[in-house]
Design a protein around this motif. Structure first.
Motif, PDB file in Angstrom:
ATOM      1  N   ILE A  13       0.901  -1.114   0.102  1.00  0.00           N
ATOM      2  CA  ILE A  13       0.060  -0.086   0.159  1.00  0.00           C
ATOM      3  C   ILE A  13       0.728   1.286   0.088  1.00  0.00           C
ATOM      4  O   ILE A  13       0.486   2.270  -0.871  1.00  0.00           O
ATOM      5  N   MET A  14       1.960   1.258   0.643  1.00  0.00           N
ATOM      6  CA  MET A  14       2.901   2.281   0.802  1.00  0.00           C
ATOM      7  C   MET A  14       3.523   2.650  -0.664  1.00  0.00           C
ATOM      8  O   MET A  14       3.700   3.920  -1.108  1.00  0.00           O
ATOM      9  N   SER A  15       3.683   1.597  -1.098  1.00  0.00           N
ATOM     10  CA  SER A  15       4.468   1.770  -2.643  1.00  0.00           C
ATOM     11  C   SER A  15       3.662   2.345  -3.793  1.00  0.00           C
ATOM     12  O   SER A  15       3.812   3.293  -4.380  1.00  0.00           O
ATOM     13  N   GLN A  16       2.234   1.787  -3.612  1.00  0.00           N
ATOM     14  CA  GLN A  16       1.165   2.292  -4.567  1.00  0.00           C
ATOM     15  C   GLN A  16       0.945   3.682  -4.246  1.00  0.00           C
ATOM     16  O   GLN A  16       0.750   4.435  -4.978  1.00  0.00           O
ATOM     17  N   LEU A  17       0.855   4.114  -2.887  1.00  0.00           N
ATOM     18  CA  LEU A  17       0.606   5.387  -2.611  1.00  0.00           C
ATOM     19  C   LEU A  17       1.475   6.223  -2.901  1.00  0.00           C
ATOM     20  O   LEU A  17       1.594   7.518  -3.536  1.00  0.00           O
ATOM     21  N   ALA A  18       2.793   6.075  -2.536  1.00  0.00           N
ATOM     22  CA  ALA A  18       4.057   6.785  -3.061  1.00  0.00           C
ATOM     23  C   ALA A  18       4.054   7.008  -4.643  1.00  0.00           C
ATOM     24  O   ALA A  18       4.362   8.159  -5.047  1.00  0.00           O
ATOM     25  N   ALA A  19       3.548   5.889  -5.497  1.00  0.00           N
ATOM     26  CA  ALA A  19       3.927   6.090  -6.894  1.00  0.00           C
ATOM     27  C   ALA A  19       2.449   7.235  -7.283  1.00  0.00           C
ATOM     28  O   ALA A  19       2.971   7.906  -8.192  1.00  0.00           O
ATOM     29  N   HIS A  20       1.455   7.143  -6.486  1.00  0.00           N
ATOM     30  CA  HIS A  20       0.444   8.156  -6.762  1.00  0.00           C
ATOM     31  C   HIS A  20       1.013   9.419  -6.340  1.00  0.00           C
ATOM     32  O   HIS A  20       0.427  10.480  -7.347  1.00  0.00           O
ATOM     33  N   TYR A  21       1.751   9.558  -5.480  1.00  0.00           N
ATOM     34  CA  TYR A  21       2.044  10.836  -4.804  1.00  0.00           C
ATOM     35  C   TYR A  21       3.288  11.559  -5.872  1.00  0.00           C
ATOM     36  O   TYR A  21       3.389  12.870  -5.643  1.00  0.00           O
ATOM     37  N   VAL A  22       3.942  10.732  -6.574  1.00  0.00           N
ATOM     38  CA  VAL A  22       5.115  11.297  -7.252  1.00  0.00           C
ATOM     39  C   VAL A  22       4.807  12.473  -8.164  1.00  0.00           C
ATOM     40  O   VAL A  22       5.594  13.500  -7.896  1.00  0.00           O
ATOM     41  N   ARG A  23       3.594  12.495  -8.657  1.00  0.00           N
ATOM     42  CA  ARG A  23       3.240  13.786  -9.405  1.00  0.00           C
ATOM     43  C   ARG A  23       2.336  14.709  -8.600  1.00  0.00           C
ATOM     44  O   ARG A  23       2.737  15.810  -8.879  1.00  0.00           O
ATOM     45  N   TYR A  24       1.793  14.108  -7.877  1.00  0.00           N
ATOM     46  CA  TYR A  24       0.725  15.358  -7.013  1.00  0.00           C
ATOM     47  C   TYR A  24       1.336  15.615  -5.828  1.00  0.00           C
ATOM     48  O   TYR A  24       1.177  16.849  -5.258  1.00  0.00           O
ATOM     49  N   ALA A  25       2.139  14.906  -4.945  1.00  0.00           N
ATOM     50  CA  ALA A  25       2.787  15.408  -3.653  1.00  0.00           C
ATOM     51  C   ALA A  25       4.205  14.945  -3.432  1.00  0.00           C
ATOM     52  O   ALA A  25       4.395  13.886  -2.816  1.00  0.00           O
ATOM     53  N   PRO A  26       4.921  15.469  -4.327  1.00  0.00           N
ATOM     54  CA  PRO A  26       6.292  14.725  -4.349  1.00  0.00           C
ATOM     55  C   PRO A  26       7.025  14.708  -3.161  1.00  0.00           C
ATOM     56  O   PRO A  26       7.956  13.654  -2.638  1.00  0.00           O
ATOM     57  N   ASN A  27       6.902  15.485  -2.167  1.00  0.00           N
ATOM     58  CA  ASN A  27       7.405  15.326  -0.777  1.00  0.00           C
ATOM     59  C   ASN A  27       6.974  14.343  -0.149  1.00  0.00           C
ATOM     60  O   ASN A  27       7.876  13.379   0.701  1.00  0.00           O
ATOM     61  N   ASP A  28       5.749  14.001  -0.175  1.00  0.00           N
ATOM     62  CA  ASP A  28       5.063  12.945   0.577  1.00  0.00           C
ATOM     63  C   ASP A  28       5.677  11.552   0.040  1.00  0.00           C
ATOM     64  O   ASP A  28       5.731  10.517   0.667  1.00  0.00           O
ATOM     65  N   ALA A  29       5.742  11.490  -1.346  1.00  0.00           N
ATOM     66  CA  ALA A  29       6.310  10.520  -2.043  1.00  0.00           C
ATOM     67  C   ALA A  29       7.508  10.132  -1.622  1.00  0.00           C
ATOM     68  O   ALA A  29       8.166   8.782  -1.431  1.00  0.00           O
ATOM     69  N   LYS A  30       8.363  11.162  -1.555  1.00  0.00           N
ATOM     70  CA  LYS A  30       9.724  10.746  -1.094  1.00  0.00           C
ATOM     71  C   LYS A  30       9.797  10.345   0.235  1.00  0.00           C
ATOM     72  O   LYS A  30      10.523   9.359   0.580  1.00  0.00           O
TER      73      LYS A  30
END
Length: 276
Positions: free
Chosen positions: A163-180
């Motif tokens: 779940i963390m990995s999927q959410l991170a991938a989702h955030y790469v474009r929309y919330a890069p700091n959260d993705a990081k």
């Protein structure tokens, strides 16, 4: 929740599932079917889709012994049903000229599996458990499901690697700091065998967005080292304006990063500090 629903294979055998007894601890799927025929009655008989069929049988057996299945267990059942249904759909397309009954048996199994999957999806559609919300998000782009996943993350309750990995991938474009933050957490907490090299590439893309080209180079190099992939070196060097001395230093850092991650020493390491 009616635990028998989880085991439903078709409307015709619902009644058989209300009388599940016994304590068969053998995980072998053939023995499970022999001692618990109701768990396998809807499945095809031949050896196609052996792994998908076995996983589904063993999970059904696990649920048989569970008074109240958790959201995670229901999620796993959905995934096993999906995998079995996809596999048997392909197998159903293989025509037996001499034994047409095998073809009909697979076609029947595919039809029942799609019905069973649809029933379980409908049954869990209002369940707000994290795993079931996650399932609705990734399968049906359900925004309410995504909201539940995001809430778990914001409250510090998100620990499942997938779940963390999927959410991170989702955030790469929309919330890069959260993705990081999610990717760094994954690198710090995941077992070596579960490390996904694509996390390095995702982090590299985030640093590229932020115009931190040294870290983009560092993480791209780490990905290449992890995967032993070939690369166009001039193109890679172009990330840092062809600075070979800097590249040599960053290559050493990439090797240190990989060593820290694979040894489970990434958390609070020099490598982690460099990427924050």
């Amino acid at each position: 929740m009616n635990r028998n629903f989880v085991l439903i294979t078709s409307f015709t055998i619902i009644g058989a599932l209300f009388g599940l007894f016994g304590c068969d601890n053998d995980r072998n799927s053939d023995l499970i079917c022999k001692n618990n025929p109701e768990l396998c009655a809807d499945l095809h008989k031949d050896s196609w889709c052996r792994f998908e069929k076995g996983d589904l049988i063993r999970h059904r057996y696990l649920l048989k012994q569970t008074t109240t299945p958790s959201g995670k267990e229901l999620y796993q059942q959905l995934i096993h049903l999906e995998n079995y249904s996809k596999c048997i759909e392909l197998a159903a397309g293989v025509q037996h000229k001499l034994n047409t009954e095998r073809t009909r048996d697979r076609e029947r199994a595919f039809a029942v599996s799609t019905q069973t999957l649809a029933e379980l999806q409908a049954f869990t559609q209002d369940n707000n458990d994290l795993y079931l919300a996650y399932y609705r998000w990734i399968r049906f782009n359900d925004q309410a499901g995504l909201n539940i996943v995001e809430q778990a993350y914001q409250q510090g309750q998100l620990q499942d690697q997938e779940i963390m990995s999927q959410l991170a991938a989702h955030y790469v474009r929309y919330a890069p700091n959260d993705a990081k933050a999610l990717y760094l957490s994954l690198l710090a907490t995941s077992q070596a065998s579960l490390i996904n090299p694509d996390w390095f590439l995702a982090l590299a893309s985030i640093y590229k967005q932020q115009q931190d080209f040294e870290k983009e180079y560092l993480l791209t190099r780490a990905y290449l080292m992890m995967t032993e992939s070939h690369v166009d070196e001039p193109q890679l060097l172009a990330m840092i304006n062809g600075n070979k001395a800097l590249a040599q230093s960053l290559d050493i850092q990439a090797a240190e990063l990989i060593a820290a991650v694979l040894s489970g020493q990434f958390a609070n390491s020099t490598s982690e500090m460099r990427l924050k």
